[in-house]
Design a protein around this motif. Structure first.
Motif, PDB file in Angstrom:
ATOM      1  N   PRO A  10       0.813  -1.224   0.000  1.00  0.00           N
ATOM      2  CA  PRO A  10       0.000   0.000   0.000  1.00  0.00           C
ATOM      3  C   PRO A  10       0.848   1.278   0.000  1.00  0.00           C
ATOM      4  N   MET A  11       2.051   1.223   0.537  1.00  0.00           N
ATOM      5  CA  MET A  11       2.915   2.409   0.507  1.00  0.00           C
ATOM      6  C   MET A  11       3.299   2.760  -0.925  1.00  0.00           C
ATOM      7  N   ILE A  14       0.354   4.686  -2.163  1.00  0.00           N
ATOM      8  CA  ILE A  14       0.353   6.000  -1.514  1.00  0.00           C
ATOM      9  C   ILE A  14       1.376   6.910  -2.200  1.00  0.00           C
ATOM     10  N   ALA A  15       2.559   6.365  -2.486  1.00  0.00           N
ATOM     11  CA  ALA A  15       3.610   7.151  -3.146  1.00  0.00           C
ATOM     12  C   ALA A  15       3.190   7.559  -4.555  1.00  0.00           C
ATOM     13  N   ILE A  16       2.554   6.657  -5.286  1.00  0.00           N
ATOM     14  CA  ILE A  16       2.086   6.984  -6.639  1.00  0.00           C
ATOM     15  C   ILE A  16       1.028   8.090  -6.574  1.00  0.00           C
ATOM     16  N   GLY A  17       0.111   7.970  -5.641  1.00  0.00           N
ATOM     17  CA  GLY A  17      -0.909   9.002  -5.476  1.00  0.00           C
ATOM     18  C   GLY A  17      -0.308  10.346  -5.093  1.00  0.00           C
ATOM     19  N   ASN A  18       0.678  10.309  -4.214  1.00  0.00           N
ATOM     20  CA  ASN A  18       1.361  11.533  -3.805  1.00  0.00           C
ATOM     21  C   ASN A  18       2.071  12.179  -4.994  1.00  0.00           C
ATOM     22  N   SER A  39       6.507  17.524  -1.983  1.00  0.00           N
ATOM     23  CA  SER A  39       6.048  16.155  -2.185  1.00  0.00           C
ATOM     24  C   SER A  39       6.722  15.190  -1.207  1.00  0.00           C
ATOM     25  N   THR A  40       7.982  15.421  -0.928  1.00  0.00           N
ATOM     26  CA  THR A  40       8.684  14.588   0.049  1.00  0.00           C
ATOM     27  C   THR A  40       8.052  14.748   1.428  1.00  0.00           C
ATOM     28  N   ILE A  41       7.750  15.970   1.800  1.00  0.00           N
ATOM     29  CA  ILE A  41       7.144  16.227   3.116  1.00  0.00           C
ATOM     30  C   ILE A  41       5.747  15.621   3.194  1.00  0.00           C
ATOM     31  N   THR A  42       4.937  15.794   2.142  1.00  0.00           N
ATOM     32  CA  THR A  42       3.594  15.221   2.192  1.00  0.00           C
ATOM     33  C   THR A  42       3.642  13.691   2.203  1.00  0.00           C
ATOM     34  N   LEU A  43       4.605  13.111   1.506  1.00  0.00           N
ATOM     35  CA  LEU A  43       4.715  11.648   1.516  1.00  0.00           C
ATOM     36  C   LEU A  43       5.102  11.143   2.903  1.00  0.00           C
ATOM     37  N   ILE A  44       5.978  11.844   3.581  1.00  0.00           N
ATOM     38  CA  ILE A  44       6.317  11.470   4.951  1.00  0.00           C
ATOM     39  C   ILE A  44       5.062  11.496   5.823  1.00  0.00           C
ATOM     40  N   ARG A 105      18.126  18.287  -2.616  1.00  0.00           N
ATOM     41  CA  ARG A 105      17.252  17.129  -2.778  1.00  0.00           C
ATOM     42  C   ARG A 105      17.095  16.449  -1.415  1.00  0.00           C
ATOM     43  N   ILE A 106      15.880  16.365  -0.942  1.00  0.00           N
ATOM     44  CA  ILE A 106      15.645  15.801   0.391  1.00  0.00           C
ATOM     45  C   ILE A 106      14.957  14.436   0.336  1.00  0.00           C
ATOM     46  N   TRP A 107      14.931  13.834  -0.851  1.00  0.00           N
ATOM     47  CA  TRP A 107      14.263  12.540  -1.017  1.00  0.00           C
ATOM     48  C   TRP A 107      14.815  11.475  -0.078  1.00  0.00           C
ATOM     49  N   ILE A 108      16.058  11.601   0.337  1.00  0.00           N
ATOM     50  CA  ILE A 108      16.652  10.610   1.247  1.00  0.00           C
ATOM     51  C   ILE A 108      15.849  10.477   2.539  1.00  0.00           C
ATOM     52  N   LEU A 109      15.068  11.507   2.870  1.00  0.00           N
ATOM     53  CA  LEU A 109      14.233  11.429   4.069  1.00  0.00           C
ATOM     54  C   LEU A 109      13.180  10.334   3.966  1.00  0.00           C
ATOM     55  N   ILE A 110      12.769  10.001   2.744  1.00  0.00           N
ATOM     56  CA  ILE A 110      11.745   8.952   2.567  1.00  0.00           C
ATOM     57  C   ILE A 110      12.286   7.586   2.992  1.00  0.00           C
ATOM     58  N   PRO A 111      13.395   7.100   2.421  1.00  0.00           N
ATOM     59  CA  PRO A 111      13.881   5.794   2.892  1.00  0.00           C
ATOM     60  C   PRO A 111      14.273   5.814   4.367  1.00  0.00           C
ATOM     61  N   LEU A 112      14.793   6.926   4.852  1.00  0.00           N
ATOM     62  CA  LEU A 112      15.122   7.006   6.277  1.00  0.00           C
ATOM     63  C   LEU A 112      13.861   6.899   7.134  1.00  0.00           C
TER      64      LEU A 112
END
Length: 126
Positions: A10-11, A14-18, A39-44, A105-112
């Motif tokens: 489901p994540m 959620i990521a595709i929708g985001n 987008s990174t913040i909303t996905l978190i 680029r703050i995308w690294i926050l997602i895998p963290l």
């Protein structure tokens, strides 16, 4: 761990929708870089709601198992992101660029977050 592997899927949606929300909603107004940061913040936040629910509904046996769930989700997430990037013809350098904080680029926050969130919510709920 099969349950937690299945709970990862489901994540993906959620990521595709985001991403669709970003691309169809606010990307033109904010520009590429700002839209990706938002987008990174909303996905978190979306992941926090989902992971909080998942860990409360299917609690790991202990904190060690919660960390294993996070590790599993991290590995699956990185494999998917890398595989999709390579399939799209991106180079390793292009794929890594999304994780370069020095370039904004703050995308690294997602895998963290995917790694840490199960243990965090386990601790909150127990």
């Amino acid at each position: 761990m099969l349950t937690y592997f299945l709970l990862w899927f489901p994540m993906l949606f959620i990521a595709i929708g985001n991403g669709a929300l970003r691309d169809l909603g606010y990307k033109k107004r904010l520009g590429e870089a700002s839209a990706h940061r938002l987008s990174t913040i909303t996905l978190i936040l979306f992941f926090a709601l989902y992971i909080g629910w998942a860990i409360q509904k299917f609690p790991p046996e202990n904190i060690s198992k919660a960390w294993l769930v996070g590790l599993l989700w991290l590995v699956v997430t990185l494999l998917l992101e890398t595989g999709m990037g390579l399939k799209q013809g991106k180079s390793w350098r292009q794929i890594a660029a999304d994780y370069d904080i020095t370039q904004g680029r703050i995308w690294i926050l997602i895998p963290l977050w995917v790694l840490v969130a199960p243990a965090l919510f386990y601790t909150i709920f127990n």
